[in-house]
Every structure is written in C-alpha cells, then in structure tokens.
Design a protein around this motif. Structure first.
Motif, PDB file in Angstrom:
ATOM      1  N   LYS A   1       2.168   1.838  -3.501  1.00 52.06           N
ATOM      2  CA  LYS A   1       1.140   2.384  -4.387  1.00 52.06           C
ATOM      3  C   LYS A   1       0.871   3.850  -4.083  1.00 52.06           C
ATOM      4  O   LYS A   1       0.574   4.643  -4.996  1.00 52.06           O
ATOM      5  CB  LYS A   1      -0.133   1.549  -4.274  1.00 52.06           C
ATOM      6  N   GLN A   2       1.002   4.233  -2.822  1.00 52.41           N
ATOM      7  CA  GLN A   2       0.826   5.639  -2.452  1.00 52.41           C
ATOM      8  C   GLN A   2       1.843   6.531  -3.143  1.00 52.41           C
ATOM      9  O   GLN A   2       1.560   7.700  -3.426  1.00 52.41           O
ATOM     10  CB  GLN A   2       0.981   5.811  -0.938  1.00 52.41           C
TER      11      GLN A   2
ATOM     12  N   ALA B   1      -8.477  -5.254   1.770  1.00 55.44           N
ATOM     13  CA  ALA B   1      -8.520  -4.982   0.327  1.00 55.44           C
ATOM     14  C   ALA B   1      -9.156  -6.106  -0.459  1.00 55.44           C
ATOM     15  O   ALA B   1      -9.567  -5.931  -1.598  1.00 55.44           O
ATOM     16  CB  ALA B   1      -7.110  -4.708  -0.198  1.00 55.44           C
TER      17      ALA B   1
ATOM     18  N   GLY C   1       0.811  -1.208   0.000  1.00 52.51           N
ATOM     19  CA  GLY C   1       0.000   0.000   0.000  1.00 52.51           C
ATOM     20  C   GLY C   1       0.844   1.259   0.000  1.00 52.51           C
ATOM     21  O   GLY C   1       0.507   2.246  -0.672  1.00 52.51           O
TER      22      GLY C   1
ATOM     23  N   ASP D   1      -0.344  -6.418  -7.018  1.00 53.79           N
ATOM     24  CA  ASP D   1       0.626  -6.271  -5.933  1.00 53.79           C
ATOM     25  C   ASP D   1       2.007  -6.796  -6.311  1.00 53.79           C
ATOM     26  O   ASP D   1       3.031  -6.194  -5.978  1.00 53.79           O
ATOM     27  CB  ASP D   1       0.108  -6.978  -4.683  1.00 53.79           C
TER      28      ASP D   1
ATOM     29  N   PRO E   1      -3.995  -4.791   6.167  1.00 55.36           N
ATOM     30  CA  PRO E   1      -4.453  -4.089   4.965  1.00 55.36           C
ATOM     31  C   PRO E   1      -4.846  -5.030   3.824  1.00 55.36           C
ATOM     32  O   PRO E   1      -5.852  -4.787   3.142  1.00 55.36           O
ATOM     33  CB  PRO E   1      -3.249  -3.204   4.596  1.00 55.36           C
TER      34      PRO E   1
END
Length: 446
Positions: A75-76, A445, A72, A83, A441
């Motif tokens: 990706k931010q 998701a 995550g 993934d 997380p």
C-alpha cells in the motif's frame, strides 16, 4: 568475574517460506528459485534445532516470524483496495514487488541485529542495533518489526538498549551479526569485537555480487554501543565473489576461538595482528584456519561448514561445532570437520543438524540464530514466554502442524487464502509468546 552465558535467539520460520530467488550473491537461493518449499517442515526443523541446543544446556529463545505478505508495504507503494485486492493487484502488475512482500527471510535471525554485551558496552547495558538490510528489497522491510520484536523480548530498559536501525542509506548498509564475531576468555569477561565489512561507503564497487556491509555502518554501531576493543577487518573480495555474501559463510568464532577459511579476510595477517593486539592482557586468541587446498570455495559454499554454531556446552572443556547435514554429506568439508576433534585444538567435537529447508535458500544453522551474551540477572529480565522449554516446543510444534502448509510453490504466494491463514497463525502465536495484541501490523490496523 561476572557469570554470563551465550543465549541463542532463533528465528521461527514463517508460513510463507518459499524459494523465489530474491538474493543476488546467495548461490543456493538463486539455484533453487522456483522450487516447491515445505514451510511446515522448515519450521519443525528449526524447532528441532532449538530443542537440541536446549538439551545441550544452552539458553534458547524464540523470535517470531514477521507478518507476510507485507500488505502495508504494497500500500505504501501505491496499491490499494482491501488487503486481498491489494495483494492480487500487486501479483498481477508487479510480481517482483509482490514476491518481496511475501518473503519469510526474517527467519535468518543472524541478520536481525548487531549485539554488544554489557561486559563490552560503555554504559553496562546490552545493546542491539537492528540491521537495516537495505541491499535487498525484501530484507529492507524487516527493520521496524525486528525492533519491535527485540523490545518485547528485552523489555527492561535499565538492562537493555534496543536502538533504531541505522539510516536507510547505502553508506550505512548493515547486515547485522552475520558479519560480527566476538572473542573472549569467558562470556562474562571483556571481549574483542570483530566488525567485518565488505566495502567502504564511498568506494566504487564493481563486483559481480554486492558487498552488503559497509565499514561506516559498523563504525556507527561501535560508537553507538560504546563497544570496547573493536577491530575492523575487511572481508575478502574473493569470498564475496565466491558466494560468501556474509562473513558467517567463511568464519565463525566463540570464546577465544576464531575458525575461518583462508579466503575469509582480505588481509589475513593484518586481521591477526589487530586481534592479538586488542586481546592482549585478556586472553590468547586461538586461530583455526582452513586452507583453500583442503576446502575449495565451491565446497565451502555447498557445505556451509563455517555457517555452523560454535557452542560452549556445560560440562565440556572444548567447544562443540553444530554443523549442517550438508557438511557431513560433502567429503571435503566432512574431512575438515572431523579433523578438528583430533587436532587437540579448541574445538572438541562436531554434531550435525538437519536444516535442509533453510539451506536451500542459503541459510545454515548459524543464519537461524542471533547470539546474545547475558548475565544471570539479564537472563531473568527477558520475556519468559519466549524462552524455549520442552513445553513450549510441544505447543509450537502443534501450532505449526495445524497452521502451516507442507507444500508451497512460488505461485501459491498469490493465494489470498494464504494471507488469511498466515494472519490467523500469527495472531495465535502472539498469544503463545505473550507479544501483546498489537504486535503485528494487521493487529494494530483492526
């Protein structure tokens, strides 16, 4: 007097435990960068330490590893795709960022939060402020998940207050309980809180290594928790420059005993005066100081004598020092440690524990645990599935044996299979510890 005990909440070592050298000022982390780690061995060492404390009669809890790699986060910061593709792209084009996303550093639970027990808090609850750990990128990722973990373990909001981390600004750089010491006559009685800081928020810091804790961060936590009898001694610059990136590398305290190195505090005399003034009418502090002549800084950092646990063991009238095996193996540190028992001081004996996998990244026995003082009622209000027992030890040891690799080179962190293995392991762990199906997380998701 309210009966209370000091419980230890140990971080369980994660499947991506590795030696990448992400932490400037942590000399062991830098020295061992690039070496091959053993995640399975590290996790079993940590469990063995928990078992030893359980056998000594200490309440012991398990804090779960965080999800790593932290896809995550990648990706931010602009990586995209599924993934596995995100992880591959990050390792190919920005390996330093990818390495930060794979760090297993949440294992060092002494940095998880700063804790104020109910005996010291204005509202009579146990207060936690998870550390923002913003000095190092890989650690700055921990705050939100640490908050979630603490709220699962300490669920009763009538008895526990788990705050959000402080604002993620350099002015409020916070490293948690690794820089906090609480002294008292007895765990259930009012105590004195030492909030040890390395720099002020507006100070120009030009040291070789970062001063990770600001005074302003601890002042904010003291206000937020309503923590009584607070003192704010400054960590010595010489200690930081010598490799003591946290105060718990040069100082440890429990009950009335403060055990510290000559170079731990910038103004040792001021520290003593303030501690004695705050403790007046409550208890007489027992200050045990080790000189530079007896234990030079180089031996101190190599041995991690002060990154030991000071334990109140049932049935023993003096404290027990649980030290790393490296203390036993260093002649100077060993001599100091063994002299404690013959000095008729507050420390009665020393035990040694093997946490070598953690030590190679600069984390000793004290780094692996968060201390939480709990009354009998508060102890019963915790998540029972996270309380360490011999049965849980057997279950977790089996889980580690099945799920963890016994060899991990830094290059292996880019293996997409490790992502899958880690998630499968953590999914099973969330069931073992009753953390819920939405704890991680990747679970939320899916």
């Amino acid at each position: 007097m309210t009966s209370a005990v000091e419980a230890n909440c140990d971080g369980l070592v994660g499947p991506t435990h590795s030696y990448v050298g992400l932490s400037p000022g942590n000399l062991a982390s830098t020295r061992n960068a690039g070496e091959v780690s053993n995640p399975r061995g590290a996790a079993l060492e940590g469990l063995a330490k928990m078992r030893r404390l359980y056998d000594l009669g200490m309440p012991q809890f398990v804090l779960p590893p965080h999800e790593r790699p932290a896809v995550g986060f990648l990706k931010q910061i602009g990586f995209s795709g599924d993934d596995a593709a995100t992880l591959e792209a990050a390792w190919r084009t920005a390996p330093a960022l990818a390495a930060a996303a794979c760090s297993a550093s949440p294992m060092w639970a002494a940095n998880a939060a700063t804790v104020t027990p109910s005996a010291d808090a204005a509202d009579g609850r146990v207060h936690f402020t998870p550390a923002n750990l913003l000095t190092n990128l890989h650690r700055s990722l921990e705050g939100p998940q640490t908050s979630r973990a603490l709220r699962r373990l300490f669920r009763d909001e009538l008895r526990f207050a788990v705050h959000d981390p402080l604002p993620a600004q350099p002015h409020f750089a916070d490293e948690g309980a690794a820089n906090h010491v609480r002294l008292c006559a007895d765990h259930g009685e009012a105590g004195v809180n030492l909030f040890v800081w390395g720099r002020e928020a507006w100070e120009r810091w030009d040291g070789q290594f970062p001063a990770r804790q600001t005074r302003e961060a601890f002042e904010a936590i003291q206000r937020r928790h309503g923590a009584a009898r607070a003192v704010f001694p400054r960590q010595a610059r010489a200690a930081i420059e010598g490799g003591a990136f946290h105060n718990d590398v040069v100082c440890v305290g429990s009950r009335a005993c403060l055990f510290f190195h000559e170079r731990a505090f910038e103004d040792r005399g001021l520290m003593e005066r303030e501690v004695r003034a705050a403790a007046e009418g409550l208890f007489e502090p027992a200050l045990v100081e080790v000189s530079e002549a007896d234990l030079p800084m180089a031996d101190l950092v190599a041995s991690y004598l002060f990154n030991s646990q000071l334990l109140t063991v049932p049935g023993e009238d003096r404290l027990v020092l649980l030290a790393p095996a490296e203390t036993r193996d260093n002649p100077r540190a060993h001599a100091v440690a063994e002299s404690l028992a013959t000095s008729n001081g507050p420390i009665g004996r020393v035990e040694y524990v093997d946490v070598r996998q953690s030590m190679r990244n600069g984390g000793g026995p004290a780094c692996l645990r968060l201390r939480v003082v709990l009354t009998d009622v508060e102890l019963e209000a915790t998540n029972p599935a996270q309380r360490f027992t011999p049965g849980l030890h057997t279950i977790l040891a089996d889980w580690v044996q099945r799920r963890y690799r016994d060899r991990l080179a830094p290059a292996d962190l880019a293996d997409p299979d490790l992502l899958t293995e880690s998630r499968e392991a953590l999914d099973e762990l969330s069931q073992i510890l009753d953390l819920g199906g939405d704890f991680y997380p990747f679970q939320r998701a899916s």
